[in-house]
Design a protein around this motif. Structure first.
Motif, PDB file in Angstrom:
ATOM      1  N   ALA A  26     -23.166 -45.873  14.937  1.00  0.00           N
ATOM      2  CA  ALA A  26     -22.074 -46.832  14.746  1.00  0.00           C
ATOM      3  C   ALA A  26     -20.955 -46.586  15.752  1.00  0.00           C
ATOM      4  CB  ALA A  26     -21.526 -46.721  13.329  1.00  0.00           C
ATOM      5  N   ARG A  27     -20.872 -45.347  16.266  1.00  0.00           N
ATOM      6  CA  ARG A  27     -19.780 -45.022  17.200  1.00  0.00           C
ATOM      7  C   ARG A  27     -20.289 -44.126  18.318  1.00  0.00           C
ATOM      8  NH1 ARG A  27     -15.315 -41.176  15.522  1.00  0.00           N
ATOM      9  NH2 ARG A  27     -16.156 -40.131  17.361  1.00  0.00           N
ATOM     10  N   VAL A  28     -19.920 -44.481  19.533  1.00  0.00           N
ATOM     11  CA  VAL A  28     -20.298 -43.684  20.706  1.00  0.00           C
ATOM     12  C   VAL A  28     -19.018 -43.141  21.327  1.00  0.00           C
ATOM     13  CG1 VAL A  28     -21.317 -43.798  23.025  1.00  0.00           C
ATOM     14  CG2 VAL A  28     -22.333 -45.111  21.147  1.00  0.00           C
ATOM     15  N   ASP A  29     -18.997 -41.863  21.666  1.00  0.00           N
ATOM     16  CA  ASP A  29     -17.835 -41.292  22.348  1.00  0.00           C
ATOM     17  C   ASP A  29     -17.933 -41.646  23.830  1.00  0.00           C
ATOM     18  OD1 ASP A  29     -15.750 -39.905  23.394  1.00  0.00           O
ATOM     19  OD2 ASP A  29     -16.314 -37.952  22.575  1.00  0.00           O
ATOM     20  N   ASP A  30     -17.507 -42.862  24.161  1.00  0.00           N
ATOM     21  CA  ASP A  30     -17.637 -43.319  25.552  1.00  0.00           C
ATOM     22  C   ASP A  30     -16.724 -42.539  26.490  1.00  0.00           C
ATOM     23  OD1 ASP A  30     -15.767 -44.936  23.911  1.00  0.00           O
ATOM     24  OD2 ASP A  30     -15.166 -45.729  25.855  1.00  0.00           O
ATOM     25  N   ALA A  60     -24.744 -58.410  21.996  1.00  0.00           N
ATOM     26  CA  ALA A  60     -23.643 -58.724  21.077  1.00  0.00           C
ATOM     27  C   ALA A  60     -22.403 -57.893  21.408  1.00  0.00           C
ATOM     28  CB  ALA A  60     -24.079 -58.480  19.634  1.00  0.00           C
ATOM     29  N   LYS A  61     -22.619 -56.704  21.999  1.00  0.00           N
ATOM     30  CA  LYS A  61     -21.479 -55.838  22.360  1.00  0.00           C
ATOM     31  C   LYS A  61     -21.007 -56.086  23.790  1.00  0.00           C
ATOM     32  CE  LYS A  61     -22.420 -52.076  19.159  1.00  0.00           C
ATOM     33  NZ  LYS A  61     -23.805 -51.632  18.940  1.00  0.00           N
ATOM     34  N   GLY A  62     -21.542 -57.109  24.435  1.00  0.00           N
ATOM     35  CA  GLY A  62     -21.016 -57.487  25.747  1.00  0.00           C
ATOM     36  C   GLY A  62     -21.766 -56.951  26.950  1.00  0.00           C
ATOM     37  N   VAL A  63     -22.929 -56.308  26.723  1.00  0.00           N
ATOM     38  CA  VAL A  63     -23.728 -55.852  27.868  1.00  0.00           C
ATOM     39  C   VAL A  63     -24.229 -57.083  28.628  1.00  0.00           C
ATOM     40  CG1 VAL A  63     -25.857 -54.617  28.515  1.00  0.00           C
ATOM     41  CG2 VAL A  63     -24.370 -53.717  26.706  1.00  0.00           C
ATOM     42  N   GLY A  64     -24.203 -57.021  29.959  1.00  0.00           N
ATOM     43  CA  GLY A  64     -24.535 -58.178  30.788  1.00  0.00           C
ATOM     44  C   GLY A  64     -25.947 -58.688  30.572  1.00  0.00           C
ATOM     45  N   ARG A  65     -26.917 -57.800  30.724  1.00  0.00           N
ATOM     46  CA  ARG A  65     -28.301 -58.197  30.480  1.00  0.00           C
ATOM     47  C   ARG A  65     -29.144 -56.989  30.100  1.00  0.00           C
ATOM     48  NH1 ARG A  65     -27.938 -57.690  35.930  1.00  0.00           N
ATOM     49  NH2 ARG A  65     -29.730 -56.954  37.115  1.00  0.00           N
ATOM     50  N   VAL A  66     -30.236 -57.272  29.419  1.00  0.00           N
ATOM     51  CA  VAL A  66     -31.169 -56.225  29.005  1.00  0.00           C
ATOM     52  C   VAL A  66     -32.513 -56.566  29.635  1.00  0.00           C
ATOM     53  CG1 VAL A  66     -32.267 -55.055  27.041  1.00  0.00           C
ATOM     54  CG2 VAL A  66     -29.927 -55.943  26.812  1.00  0.00           C
ATOM     55  N   LEU A 106     -21.291 -37.310  20.441  1.00  0.00           N
ATOM     56  CA  LEU A 106     -21.486 -38.485  21.268  1.00  0.00           C
ATOM     57  C   LEU A 106     -21.989 -39.687  20.461  1.00  0.00           C
ATOM     58  CD1 LEU A 106     -21.589 -39.626  24.136  1.00  0.00           C
ATOM     59  CD2 LEU A 106     -23.796 -38.498  24.437  1.00  0.00           C
ATOM     60  N   LEU A 107     -22.891 -39.411  19.509  1.00  0.00           N
ATOM     61  CA  LEU A 107     -23.480 -40.504  18.721  1.00  0.00           C
ATOM     62  C   LEU A 107     -23.233 -40.255  17.237  1.00  0.00           C
ATOM     63  CD1 LEU A 107     -27.009 -40.612  20.457  1.00  0.00           C
ATOM     64  CD2 LEU A 107     -24.998 -41.959  21.094  1.00  0.00           C
ATOM     65  N   MET A 108     -22.427 -41.097  16.619  1.00  0.00           N
ATOM     66  CA  MET A 108     -22.130 -40.908  15.194  1.00  0.00           C
ATOM     67  C   MET A 108     -22.461 -42.169  14.417  1.00  0.00           C
ATOM     68  SD  MET A 108     -18.549 -39.739  13.514  1.00  0.00           S
ATOM     69  CE  MET A 108     -18.621 -38.002  13.880  1.00  0.00           C
ATOM     70  N   GLY A 109     -22.932 -41.973  13.201  1.00  0.00           N
ATOM     71  CA  GLY A 109     -23.216 -43.153  12.385  1.00  0.00           C
ATOM     72  C   GLY A 109     -23.693 -42.746  11.013  1.00  0.00           C
ATOM     73  N   PRO A 110     -23.940 -43.748  10.166  1.00  0.00           N
ATOM     74  CA  PRO A 110     -24.332 -43.464   8.791  1.00  0.00           C
ATOM     75  C   PRO A 110     -25.830 -43.186   8.642  1.00  0.00           C
ATOM     76  CG  PRO A 110     -24.165 -45.830   9.102  1.00  0.00           C
ATOM     77  CD  PRO A 110     -23.785 -45.196  10.421  1.00  0.00           C
ATOM     78  N   ARG A 111     -26.155 -42.400   7.620  1.00  0.00           N
ATOM     79  CA  ARG A 111     -27.552 -42.218   7.241  1.00  0.00           C
ATOM     80  C   ARG A 111     -28.049 -43.541   6.650  1.00  0.00           C
ATOM     81  NH1 ARG A 111     -29.493 -38.063   2.481  1.00  0.00           N
ATOM     82  NH2 ARG A 111     -31.734 -38.477   2.664  1.00  0.00           N
ATOM     83  N   ARG A 161     -32.210 -48.220  20.239  1.00  0.00           N
ATOM     84  CA  ARG A 161     -30.959 -48.724  19.654  1.00  0.00           C
ATOM     85  C   ARG A 161     -29.783 -47.825  20.015  1.00  0.00           C
ATOM     86  NH1 ARG A 161     -31.902 -50.305  13.608  1.00  0.00           N
ATOM     87  NH2 ARG A 161     -29.860 -51.253  13.887  1.00  0.00           N
ATOM     88  N   ALA A 162     -30.044 -46.517  20.161  1.00  0.00           N
ATOM     89  CA  ALA A 162     -28.981 -45.605  20.620  1.00  0.00           C
ATOM     90  C   ALA A 162     -28.566 -45.989  22.039  1.00  0.00           C
ATOM     91  CB  ALA A 162     -29.467 -44.157  20.572  1.00  0.00           C
ATOM     92  N   ALA A 163     -29.557 -46.321  22.879  1.00  0.00           N
ATOM     93  CA  ALA A 163     -29.252 -46.732  24.257  1.00  0.00           C
ATOM     94  C   ALA A 163     -28.418 -48.013  24.250  1.00  0.00           C
ATOM     95  CB  ALA A 163     -30.547 -46.940  25.041  1.00  0.00           C
ATOM     96  N   ALA A 164     -28.740 -48.914  23.326  1.00  0.00           N
ATOM     97  CA  ALA A 164     -27.971 -50.159  23.211  1.00  0.00           C
ATOM     98  C   ALA A 164     -26.520 -49.858  22.829  1.00  0.00           C
ATOM     99  CB  ALA A 164     -28.617 -51.084  22.179  1.00  0.00           C
ATOM    100  N   ALA A 165     -26.336 -48.911  21.917  1.00  0.00           N
ATOM    101  CA  ALA A 165     -24.981 -48.545  21.496  1.00  0.00           C
ATOM    102  C   ALA A 165     -24.210 -47.915  22.654  1.00  0.00           C
ATOM    103  CB  ALA A 165     -25.049 -47.578  20.303  1.00  0.00           C
ATOM    104  N   VAL A 166     -24.898 -47.081  23.444  1.00  0.00           N
ATOM    105  CA  VAL A 166     -24.261 -46.448  24.611  1.00  0.00           C
ATOM    106  C   VAL A 166     -23.866 -47.526  25.626  1.00  0.00           C
ATOM    107  CG1 VAL A 166     -24.729 -44.968  26.619  1.00  0.00           C
ATOM    108  CG2 VAL A 166     -25.366 -44.189  24.325  1.00  0.00           C
ATOM    109  N   ALA A 167     -24.795 -48.437  25.911  1.00  0.00           N
ATOM    110  CA  ALA A 167     -24.522 -49.502  26.887  1.00  0.00           C
ATOM    111  C   ALA A 167     -23.359 -50.374  26.403  1.00  0.00           C
ATOM    112  CB  ALA A 167     -25.777 -50.341  27.113  1.00  0.00           C
ATOM    113  N   GLY A 168     -23.341 -50.663  25.107  1.00  0.00           N
ATOM    114  CA  GLY A 168     -22.266 -51.484  24.544  1.00  0.00           C
ATOM    115  C   GLY A 168     -20.919 -50.785  24.662  1.00  0.00           C
ATOM    116  N   ALA A 169     -20.897 -49.489  24.348  1.00  0.00           N
ATOM    117  CA  ALA A 169     -19.636 -48.739  24.384  1.00  0.00           C
ATOM    118  C   ALA A 169     -19.095 -48.637  25.805  1.00  0.00           C
ATOM    119  CB  ALA A 169     -19.855 -47.338  23.802  1.00  0.00           C
TER     120      ALA A 169
END
Ligand code: ADP
Length: 264
Positions: free
Chosen positions: A133-137, A235-241, A104-109, A170-178
């Motif tokens: 860096a990548r979420v399996d949405d 930045a990834k288009g989420v409406g509001r935080v 579900l959550l992939m990215g670099p070290r 930040r993981a939550a932000a990536a999920v929301a963005g995806a």
């Protein structure tokens, strides 16, 4: 409406009202950390938590292989199943997932992290943390479309298959963005971003997206991560935080009504 709710894991967070408010909602993903549980389990296992402060002032958990094991045990073996069981009791259909499932959550070290020790800047060695860096949405949508509530926690995984700890805001932000979520709610142990951390009435009510940078110096320690997460989500288009308190009645409804720090 797709909603991503993140609950904090530090002391002073109230999980019960968040779960009660979440259980009746469809289209919501819950992301959680568990820093207090990681600290407690680490202490019990003789691997006490260590933190370091980067030159920019952000605080991060030091994650060597032994501490990474503790993170894995605490989040996937304790915090996540407790939340899943409670949501089930409240009538929801929760599915517990870590970033490793799917994956579900992939990215670099993280490369080249630096810490400030006694005024000196040192390289952080043997740290197994990174970023998403990548979420399996698709996996999340599959569950949401069938009425399940995904309950997501770190760790994440690198493309090489190494387990890495990631910051849960930040993981939550990536999920929301995806997911292109309408809102990301960062529910925590304070009522929002405070101008003076000792004064709960000094809450900043609203931050326009373009002014986030200006507030970074106000945010100490881990609050800074929430502003960075907000920046990444927008930045990834989420409406509001919204950064808001978890320890109130109906915290999700209140945050959606703007009770907290609204960043848009
Ligand atoms: P959580 O586990 O809920 O994500 P954290 O401990 O990671 O919570 O982050 C929230 C903490 O950030 C607060 O409890 C507070 O101590 C700290 N903090 C530092 N600066 C600020 C600020 N300006 N406003 C609010 N909280 C702040």
């Amino acid at each position: 409406m797709t909603l991503v709710v993140k609950i904090g894991g530090a002391a002073g967070n109230a999980v019960a009202p968040v779960l009660a408010d979440l259980a009746g909602r469809s289209g919501a993903v819950l992301v959680h950390g568990g820093s207090e549980e990681v600290d407690r389990l680490g202490e019990a296992l003789g691997v006490p938590s260590k933190y370091y402060t980067s030159p920019s002032g952000a605080t991060s958990r030091y994650t060597d292989p032994a501490r990474r094991e503790v993170v894995l045990l605490a989040l996937t073996g304790r915090v996540n199943p407790r939340i899943v069981a409670e949501l089930h009791r409240l009538g929801a259909r929760p599915v517990g997932l870590s970033g490793l499932d799917g994956p579900l959550l992939m990215g670099p070290r993280k490369e080249g992290a630096r810490s400030v020790v006694d005024g000196k800047i040192l390289r952080v060695k043997d740290d197994w943390s990174g970023t998403v860096a990548r979420v399996d949405d698709r996996l999340l949508r599959l569950l949401l479309d069938h009425g399940y509530t995904p309950v997501v926690s770190p760790p994440a995984i690198t493309p090489e298959g190494e387990v890495i700890n990631v910051d849960s805001d930040r993981a939550a932000a990536a999920v929301a963005g995806a997911l292109g979520a309408e809102a990301l709610l960062l529910l925590t142990n304070v009522p929002g971003l405070l101008r003076d951390v000792a004064d709960p009435s000094s809450r900043v009510a609203r931050i326009p997206k373009a002014e986030i940078e200006g507030y970074l110096p106000v945010a100490g320690g881990r609050m800074r991560k929430k502003l960075v997460a907000a920046q990444e989500a927008l930045a990834k288009g989420v409406g509001r935080v919204v950064i808001a308190s978890s320890a109130v009645d109906r915290p999700i409804a209140r945050a959606l009504d703007g009770e907290g720090t609204v960043i848009e």
